[in-house]
Design a protein around this motif. Structure first.
Motif, PDB file in Angstrom:
ATOM      1  N   LEU A  13      55.238  59.955  35.506  1.00  0.00           N
ATOM      2  CA  LEU A  13      56.520  59.260  35.395  1.00  0.00           C
ATOM      3  C   LEU A  13      56.352  57.901  34.728  1.00  0.00           C
ATOM      4  CD1 LEU A  13      58.034  60.046  38.920  1.00  0.00           C
ATOM      5  CD2 LEU A  13      58.657  61.087  36.736  1.00  0.00           C
ATOM      6  N   GLU A  14      55.251  57.197  35.078  1.00  0.00           N
ATOM      7  CA  GLU A  14      55.004  55.892  34.473  1.00  0.00           C
ATOM      8  C   GLU A  14      54.853  56.001  32.960  1.00  0.00           C
ATOM      9  OE1 GLU A  14      51.681  54.006  36.270  1.00  0.00           O
ATOM     10  OE2 GLU A  14      52.481  54.141  38.305  1.00  0.00           O
ATOM     11  N   LEU A  15      54.104  57.013  32.493  1.00  0.00           N
ATOM     12  CA  LEU A  15      53.922  57.196  31.055  1.00  0.00           C
ATOM     13  C   LEU A  15      55.248  57.492  30.361  1.00  0.00           C
ATOM     14  CD1 LEU A  15      50.620  59.276  30.728  1.00  0.00           C
ATOM     15  CD2 LEU A  15      51.045  56.978  29.885  1.00  0.00           C
ATOM     16  N   LEU A  16      56.039  58.386  30.953  1.00  0.00           N
ATOM     17  CA  LEU A  16      57.327  58.739  30.349  1.00  0.00           C
ATOM     18  C   LEU A  16      58.269  57.535  30.312  1.00  0.00           C
ATOM     19  CD1 LEU A  16      57.977  62.271  31.911  1.00  0.00           C
ATOM     20  CD2 LEU A  16      57.493  61.750  29.518  1.00  0.00           C
ATOM     21  N   VAL A  17      58.361  56.846  31.454  1.00  0.00           N
ATOM     22  CA  VAL A  17      59.263  55.690  31.526  1.00  0.00           C
ATOM     23  C   VAL A  17      58.807  54.599  30.575  1.00  0.00           C
ATOM     24  CG1 VAL A  17      60.113  53.861  33.026  1.00  0.00           C
ATOM     25  CG2 VAL A  17      60.032  56.202  33.869  1.00  0.00           C
ATOM     26  N   SER A  18      57.497  54.312  30.532  1.00  0.00           N
ATOM     27  CA  SER A  18      56.979  53.262  29.661  1.00  0.00           C
ATOM     28  C   SER A  18      57.260  53.572  28.201  1.00  0.00           C
ATOM     29  CB  SER A  18      55.474  53.072  29.869  1.00  0.00           C
ATOM     30  OG  SER A  18      55.208  52.482  31.105  1.00  0.00           O
ATOM     31  N   ALA A  19      56.893  54.776  27.761  1.00  0.00           N
ATOM     32  CA  ALA A  19      57.070  55.145  26.356  1.00  0.00           C
ATOM     33  C   ALA A  19      58.548  55.121  25.965  1.00  0.00           C
ATOM     34  CB  ALA A  19      56.477  56.528  26.107  1.00  0.00           C
ATOM     35  N   PHE A  20      59.397  55.714  26.814  1.00  0.00           N
ATOM     36  CA  PHE A  20      60.823  55.774  26.500  1.00  0.00           C
ATOM     37  C   PHE A  20      61.449  54.376  26.538  1.00  0.00           C
ATOM     38  CE2 PHE A  20      65.306  56.847  27.639  1.00  0.00           C
ATOM     39  CZ  PHE A  20      65.605  57.546  26.475  1.00  0.00           C
ATOM     40  N   THR A  21      61.031  53.569  27.525  1.00  0.00           N
ATOM     41  CA  THR A  21      61.588  52.228  27.652  1.00  0.00           C
ATOM     42  C   THR A  21      61.158  51.333  26.502  1.00  0.00           C
ATOM     43  OG1 THR A  21      61.539  52.455  30.063  1.00  0.00           O
ATOM     44  CG2 THR A  21      61.834  50.240  29.180  1.00  0.00           C
ATOM     45  N   ILE A  22      59.899  51.446  26.074  1.00  0.00           N
ATOM     46  CA  ILE A  22      59.423  50.652  24.938  1.00  0.00           C
ATOM     47  C   ILE A  22      60.250  50.963  23.697  1.00  0.00           C
ATOM     48  CG2 ILE A  22      57.497  50.326  23.333  1.00  0.00           C
ATOM     49  CD1 ILE A  22      55.626  50.715  25.737  1.00  0.00           C
ATOM     50  N   PHE A  23      60.496  52.248  23.464  1.00  0.00           N
ATOM     51  CA  PHE A  23      61.312  52.652  22.311  1.00  0.00           C
ATOM     52  C   PHE A  23      62.716  52.048  22.404  1.00  0.00           C
ATOM     53  CE2 PHE A  23      64.469  55.644  20.603  1.00  0.00           C
ATOM     54  CZ  PHE A  23      64.096  55.652  19.268  1.00  0.00           C
ATOM     55  N   ILE A  61      62.604  48.122  21.907  1.00  0.00           N
ATOM     56  CA  ILE A  61      62.401  47.693  20.516  1.00  0.00           C
ATOM     57  C   ILE A  61      63.682  47.897  19.712  1.00  0.00           C
ATOM     58  CG2 ILE A  61      61.152  48.214  18.390  1.00  0.00           C
ATOM     59  CD1 ILE A  61      58.703  48.820  20.100  1.00  0.00           C
ATOM     60  N   GLN A  62      64.350  49.026  19.932  1.00  0.00           N
ATOM     61  CA  GLN A  62      65.612  49.272  19.237  1.00  0.00           C
ATOM     62  C   GLN A  62      66.717  48.332  19.738  1.00  0.00           C
ATOM     63  OE1 GLN A  62      65.988  51.427  16.634  1.00  0.00           O
ATOM     64  NE2 GLN A  62      63.772  51.711  16.797  1.00  0.00           N
ATOM     65  N   GLY A  63      66.738  48.153  21.073  1.00  0.00           N
ATOM     66  CA  GLY A  63      67.777  47.302  21.645  1.00  0.00           C
ATOM     67  C   GLY A  63      67.596  45.836  21.324  1.00  0.00           C
ATOM     68  N   ALA A  64      66.340  45.401  21.101  1.00  0.00           N
ATOM     69  CA  ALA A  64      66.088  43.991  20.796  1.00  0.00           C
ATOM     70  C   ALA A  64      66.785  43.572  19.508  1.00  0.00           C
ATOM     71  CB  ALA A  64      64.586  43.736  20.697  1.00  0.00           C
ATOM     72  N   ILE A  65      66.838  44.494  18.536  1.00  0.00           N
ATOM     73  CA  ILE A  65      67.507  44.178  17.269  1.00  0.00           C
ATOM     74  C   ILE A  65      68.997  43.945  17.497  1.00  0.00           C
ATOM     75  CG2 ILE A  65      68.032  45.047  14.959  1.00  0.00           C
ATOM     76  CD1 ILE A  65      65.464  46.715  15.146  1.00  0.00           C
ATOM     77  N   ALA A  66      69.615  44.867  18.256  1.00  0.00           N
ATOM     78  CA  ALA A  66      71.048  44.729  18.547  1.00  0.00           C
ATOM     79  C   ALA A  66      71.319  43.491  19.391  1.00  0.00           C
ATOM     80  CB  ALA A  66      71.559  45.975  19.262  1.00  0.00           C
ATOM     81  N   TYR A  67      70.402  43.184  20.325  1.00  0.00           N
ATOM     82  CA  TYR A  67      70.611  42.021  21.188  1.00  0.00           C
ATOM     83  C   TYR A  67      70.465  40.728  20.394  1.00  0.00           C
ATOM     84  CZ  TYR A  67      70.677  39.384  25.534  1.00  0.00           C
ATOM     85  OH  TYR A  67      71.027  38.521  26.549  1.00  0.00           O
ATOM     86  N   ASP A  68      69.514  40.679  19.450  1.00  0.00           N
ATOM     87  CA  ASP A  68      69.376  39.495  18.594  1.00  0.00           C
ATOM     88  C   ASP A  68      70.642  39.278  17.769  1.00  0.00           C
ATOM     89  OD1 ASP A  68      66.855  39.057  19.555  1.00  0.00           O
ATOM     90  OD2 ASP A  68      65.817  39.979  17.853  1.00  0.00           O
ATOM     91  N   LEU A 113      59.110  42.137  29.059  1.00  0.00           N
ATOM     92  CA  LEU A 113      59.019  43.499  29.592  1.00  0.00           C
ATOM     93  C   LEU A 113      58.396  44.445  28.566  1.00  0.00           C
ATOM     94  CD1 LEU A 113      59.646  45.525  31.819  1.00  0.00           C
ATOM     95  CD2 LEU A 113      61.949  45.772  30.860  1.00  0.00           C
ATOM     96  N   THR A 114      58.754  44.282  27.303  1.00  0.00           N
ATOM     97  CA  THR A 114      58.170  45.112  26.250  1.00  0.00           C
ATOM     98  C   THR A 114      56.660  44.929  26.180  1.00  0.00           C
ATOM     99  OG1 THR A 114      60.225  44.903  24.966  1.00  0.00           O
ATOM    100  CG2 THR A 114      58.273  45.687  23.801  1.00  0.00           C
ATOM    101  N   ILE A 115      56.200  43.679  26.250  1.00  0.00           N
ATOM    102  CA  ILE A 115      54.762  43.404  26.193  1.00  0.00           C
ATOM    103  C   ILE A 115      54.046  44.026  27.383  1.00  0.00           C
ATOM    104  CG2 ILE A 115      53.028  41.567  26.300  1.00  0.00           C
ATOM    105  CD1 ILE A 115      55.023  39.798  24.772  1.00  0.00           C
ATOM    106  N   PHE A 116      54.598  43.858  28.577  1.00  0.00           N
ATOM    107  CA  PHE A 116      53.984  44.431  29.782  1.00  0.00           C
ATOM    108  C   PHE A 116      53.883  45.955  29.675  1.00  0.00           C
ATOM    109  CE2 PHE A 116      54.657  40.435  32.132  1.00  0.00           C
ATOM    110  CZ  PHE A 116      53.488  40.415  32.879  1.00  0.00           C
ATOM    111  N   LEU A 117      54.945  46.593  29.205  1.00  0.00           N
ATOM    112  CA  LEU A 117      54.945  48.053  29.136  1.00  0.00           C
ATOM    113  C   LEU A 117      53.984  48.562  28.067  1.00  0.00           C
ATOM    114  CD1 LEU A 117      58.727  48.898  29.626  1.00  0.00           C
ATOM    115  CD2 LEU A 117      56.881  48.996  31.293  1.00  0.00           C
ATOM    116  N   ILE A 118      53.827  47.821  26.971  1.00  0.00           N
ATOM    117  CA  ILE A 118      52.855  48.215  25.955  1.00  0.00           C
ATOM    118  C   ILE A 118      51.445  48.133  26.521  1.00  0.00           C
ATOM    119  CG2 ILE A 118      51.816  47.522  23.754  1.00  0.00           C
ATOM    120  CD1 ILE A 118      54.610  46.764  22.788  1.00  0.00           C
TER     121      ILE A 118
END
Length: 445
Positions: A22-32, A35-42, A76-81
């Motif tokens: 679950l950690e691998l799935l959540v981390s990989a999906f959340t990182i994606f 990264i996509q959401g950071a652009i929209a949030y900026d 959070l992105t850095i921690f999950l990576i």
């Protein structure tokens, strides 16, 4: 059939053993997603900067919170990576163990001294797998704990700021004789809140210093309850106490210190080797944002013209309407009151009469557009090569780029000089001029 306690415990232990999936799935999906959401949030942060007057107290408080969330998402992105990389290392270790579960150091024919050192220092693959699994699980949980800490900081600053704003608004209804007493009372209250907040922060990062002493803990408890809910620390309370109960407090303090130093350094320092490049726009610097044919689908910062090379009898000029300029517009039209307020406005209108009750949109039939244009246009002074244009005809205009509101006019080019020209737009105050935009361009007949 009702589950027994043993069944629940077995189920939880099975989840613990398989949680890495679950950690691998959540981390990989959340990182994606991050990264996509950071652009929209900026882009959303930029939208807030452009569309609203951040000097207004409530907007400033909200903007601080938005920046805290922005930095929390990056953390959070850095921690999950890091977590994903450690899990990958852990999986690789398990794979190695499946083909090589033990090692005989003596077959390397090292010296007895070196062999003894390796035997003492090197851990087995079994121990490494267990430690890596534990570290990965902690990183995953600690990531969300750090995010809650950052958001708690933002909520604390917002709480202090909002308290000051609300108490400051009371001053408007008090007589002048009480203003001094009001200012002193507000200053003392804000000082008490900041001091108590610092005490709460010290207790949090020292892992409960003020909770250890019986008498002090009774005095500290009201502060704890207040900031426990103000900062939403109650949401991460379980993770916090389980974390400090599981691991060495000294190690947790060191980890907090390292992360705190990194966060402070990121705010206080920046690495930049362009020491001979100016940090602000000046008469020696150009910006692609000022030219419509060079600016991508982005906001106009201050003003824009079609291109850096101008031809023809007229040059269009667009000046962005900055809500922060409302105060200047009021100084030029002190006796005029627009229908819209500077801030929160009713979006509905209630119409009653002759037994009817109707809710409609606001009615702007009596709005004086001519006076609005006169008040806003007087805020800006346009000059080219030092020649001030005092007879320009402005119009309200929505720029195609991001549908920004502003003023639009045409400047005759008959006084332009061949080659480089300098367009300067100043904001006109009561007693002074302040440069608002500088745009160099080249005129070709």
């Amino acid at each position: 059939m009702k589950e027994t306690d043993n069944q629940i415990q077995d189920w939880l232990k099975k989840l613990e053993r398989e949680s890495w999936q679950l950690e691998l799935l959540v981390s990989a999906f959340t990182i994606f997603l991050l990264i996509q959401g950071a652009i929209a949030y900026d882009e959303f942060i930029t939208d807030v900067q452009v569309r609203y007057n951040l000097n207004a107290p409530f907007m400033a408080v909200g903007y601080i919170m938005l920046l805290i969330i922005q930095n929390s998402l990056k953390a959070l992105t850095i921690f999950l990576i890091v977590h994903l990389m450690m899990r990958g290392f852990w999986i690789g270790t398990i794979g190695l163990r499946s083909v090589q579960s033990s090692i005989d150091l003596k077959k390397f024919n090292y010296s007895e001294f070196f062999t003894k050192k390796l035997e003492d220092k090197m851990i087995s693959l079994d121990q490494m797998v267990i430690r890596l699994d534990e570290i990965c699980s902690v990183i995953f949980s600690f990531a969300f704990l750090v995010i809650s800490i950052l958001i708690s900081f933002g909520l604390f600053f917002c709480f202090i700021a909002l308290t000051g704003v609300l108490l400051g608004s009371v001053k408007t209804v008090l007589p002048d004789s009480l203003h001094l007493a009001h200012n002193i009372a507000v200053a003392l209250l804000i000082a008490v809140l900041i001091l108590s907040g610092l005490i709460y922060m010290i207790d949090y990062f020292t892992l409960g210093f003020f909770k250890k002493y019986r008498r002090i803990s009774k005095i500290y408890y009201p502060m704890y309850k207040l900031y426990h809910y103000v900062t939403l620390a109650a949401l991460s309370k379980s993770i916090y106490y389980y974390m400090i109960g599981k691991f060495s407090k000294r190690r947790i303090r060191v980890l907090y210190l390292i992360i705190g130093a990194i966060v402070m350094a990121s705010f206080m320092f920046q690495y930049d080797q362009y020491q001979y490049f100016p940090q602000k726009l000046s008469a020696y610097q150009m910006s692609a944002n000022a030219y419509d044919d060079q600016r991508e689908d982005d906001y106009v910062i201050a003003a824009s013209i079609p291109s850096n090379i101008i031809k023809g009898p007229f040059m269009p000029l667009y000046i962005r309407y900055n809500p922060a300029d409302n105060a200047l517009a009021r100084t030029h039209c002190p006796d005029f009151e627009p229908l819209m307020d500077d801030g929160l406005n009713w979006n509905l209108r209630v119409v009653t009469g002759e037994g009817n009750f109707l809710i409609t949109r606001p009615d702007f039939a009596n709005e004086n557009s001519e006076q609005l244009l006169r008040c806003l246009s007087q805020v800006y002074q346009v000059a080219i090569n030092g020649q001030v244009y005092g007879d320009l005809n402005f119009h309200f205009y929505r720029h195609p780029s991001k549908n920004q509101k502003g003023l639009y006019t045409m400047i005759p080019t008959d006084t332009f000089q061949p080659g480089e020209n300098k367009l300067i737009i100043n904001q006109v105050g009561e007693t002074s001029l302040e440069q608002y935009a500088y745009i160099p361009f080249w005129f070709s007949e």
